[in-house]
Scaffold this active site. Structure first.
Site, PDB file in Angstrom:
ATOM      1  N   VAL A  90       1.047  -3.958   3.748  1.00 27.13           N
ATOM      2  CA  VAL A  90       0.957  -5.288   4.353  1.00 27.13           C
ATOM      3  C   VAL A  90       2.216  -6.136   4.135  1.00 27.13           C
ATOM      4  O   VAL A  90       2.340  -7.215   4.698  1.00 27.13           O
ATOM      5  CB  VAL A  90      -0.303  -6.077   3.897  1.00 27.13           C
ATOM      6  CG1 VAL A  90      -1.570  -5.421   4.401  1.00 27.13           C
ATOM      7  CG2 VAL A  90      -0.322  -6.269   2.397  1.00 27.13           C
ATOM      8  N   SER A 148       0.798  -1.230   0.000  1.00 31.16           N
ATOM      9  CA  SER A 148       0.000   0.000   0.000  1.00 31.16           C
ATOM     10  C   SER A 148       0.833   1.283   0.000  1.00 31.16           C
ATOM     11  O   SER A 148       0.291   2.351  -0.283  1.00 31.16           O
ATOM     12  CB  SER A 148      -0.905   0.034   1.227  1.00 31.16           C
ATOM     13  OG  SER A 148      -2.164  -0.427   0.881  1.00 31.16           O
ATOM     14  N   LYS A 175       0.688   3.419  -2.968  1.00 32.07           N
ATOM     15  CA  LYS A 175      -0.449   4.305  -3.236  1.00 32.07           C
ATOM     16  C   LYS A 175      -0.032   5.773  -3.171  1.00 32.07           C
ATOM     17  O   LYS A 175      -0.616   6.625  -3.835  1.00 32.07           O
ATOM     18  CB  LYS A 175      -1.573   4.027  -2.222  1.00 32.07           C
ATOM     19  CG  LYS A 175      -2.202   2.644  -2.413  1.00 32.07           C
ATOM     20  CD  LYS A 175      -3.115   2.247  -1.257  1.00 32.07           C
ATOM     21  CE  LYS A 175      -3.669   0.837  -1.500  1.00 32.07           C
ATOM     22  NZ  LYS A 175      -4.351   0.268  -0.332  1.00 32.07           N
ATOM     23  N   TYR A 215      -4.880   3.370   7.443  1.00 29.22           N
ATOM     24  CA  TYR A 215      -6.226   2.783   7.430  1.00 29.22           C
ATOM     25  C   TYR A 215      -7.001   3.192   8.678  1.00 29.22           C
ATOM     26  O   TYR A 215      -6.947   4.350   9.080  1.00 29.22           O
ATOM     27  CB  TYR A 215      -6.164   1.241   7.321  1.00 29.22           C
ATOM     28  CG  TYR A 215      -5.134   0.733   6.371  1.00 29.22           C
ATOM     29  CD1 TYR A 215      -5.184   1.106   5.025  1.00 29.22           C
ATOM     30  CD2 TYR A 215      -4.112  -0.104   6.773  1.00 29.22           C
ATOM     31  CE1 TYR A 215      -4.239   0.639   4.133  1.00 29.22           C
ATOM     32  CE2 TYR A 215      -3.167  -0.575   5.885  1.00 29.22           C
ATOM     33  CZ  TYR A 215      -3.233  -0.195   4.578  1.00 29.22           C
ATOM     34  OH  TYR A 215      -2.305  -0.651   3.711  1.00 29.22           O
TER      35      TYR A 215
END
Ligand code: GLU
Length: 305
Positions: A259, A63, A66, A241
């Protein structure tokens, strides 16, 4: 205490802090990671790279990618990106479907999976060879000091098991907020997540966000100062998150996790710090990575607040 003393202290305090989480297994190839790996790198605007532990171990940034694809899309699309994705924390898991229906296919922010998939859709529109462009971007960010590549096995493993991400793409497409073929988006997204770096490369590649959008080492402008400010703000509010609030509370820095076990944070005007430790908590964030960053700002006596 200097940065080296601080990371040496944290490393000795936390090197036996293991068995506290689980290596990601929902993408099967990720479960091959060594749960004991632990490395910390601080990259400063002055060009120092201060490392301890397993900072040559490669891992997929997942992630964290991103941030890079969002930067690439904003560079060409500017504020129009906000017609397609929001900029509020989600409070839900990284791969949650729940909010999307209520919010009619406009994902909460670009750093949860739904939002990142929308950003990848735009990347495919804006860049003729998106995968080549992503690799060029990350190698530019690292001032071409090493050769950063995709981890093909992890990408293929994610593509094969991307039931949930494919569901997200199809759901968003049903609201008209995705243009390209869902399978093409999943392929591009899975490859971007499989970018393989070590902690040194990861810390270096975030220095532009500590330096108003310019890479301090090679002078390359990655984004406008205004974009750097905004990307840092998004990382602070949405980078971890449904643990973003807790991370801001404990660490007090803009950060982004993946992750694969990497987590990176920025002190604007000073440095970027990357930690690799693949045992994750239930939110998909590196347990020892977050603990390391909390101790780092505590011992340094500084954060953005
Ligand atoms: N490739 C991962 C996924 O989409 C990224 C998630 C993450 O790093 O949090 O499931």
């Amino acid at each position: 205490m200097g940065y080296r003393d601080i990371i040496e202290r944290i490393y000795s305090e936390l090197k036996d802090y293991k068995g506290v989480g689980e290596v990601a297994g929902y993408i099967p190839a990720l479960s091959a990671a060594n749960p004991d790996s632990y490395g910390i790198t601080v990259a400063t605007l002055e060009g120092d790279l201060i490392s301890i532990g397993d900072t040559s171990d490669k891992f997929t940034i997942q992630s964290i990618s991103k941030v890079f694809t969002f930067t690439m899309v904003v560079r060409l699309l500017g504020e129009k990106i906000w017609d397609h994705v929001g900029r509020e924390p989600s409070g839900n898991a990284f791969n949650s479907l729940i909010q999307l229906e209520l919010e009619k296919g406009i994902p909460r922010n670009p750093f949860i999976n739904a939002g990142a998939l929308v950003v990848t859709d735009k990347l495919i529109d804006l860049y003729e060879n998106p995968l080549e462009s992503i690799l060029k971007e990350v190698n530019d960010l690292n001032c071409h000091k090493s050769n950063i590549e995709f981890d093909n096995a992890v990408a293929l493993s994610e593509i094969e098991h991307s039931y949930r991400n494919l569901a997200l793409v199809n759901f968003i497409k049903s609201y008209g907020n995705i243009k390209n073929d869902p399978h093409k988006i999943i392929e591009t997204y899975s490859y971007q997540c499989s970018i393989s770096m070590n902690a040194k490369e990861l810390a270096s590649s975030f220095l532009f966000l500590a330096n108003g959008g310019v890479l301090p080492e090679c002078g390359k402008k990655i984004c406008e100062p205004r974009s750097a400010k905004r990307i840092n703000a998004l990382m602070l509010t949405c980078g971890l998150y449904n643990e973003s609030g807790d991370f801001a509370y404990r660490v007090g820095l803009p950060g982004k996790s993946g992750v694969g076990g990497g987590v990176v944070a920025v002190i604007p005007g000073r440095l970027a710090i990357a930690v690799y430790s693949p045992e994750l908590n239930a939110n998909g964030n590196s347990v020892r990575g977050i603990e390391t960053l909390e101790r780092f700002t505590t011992y340094l006596g500084e954060s953005v607040f």
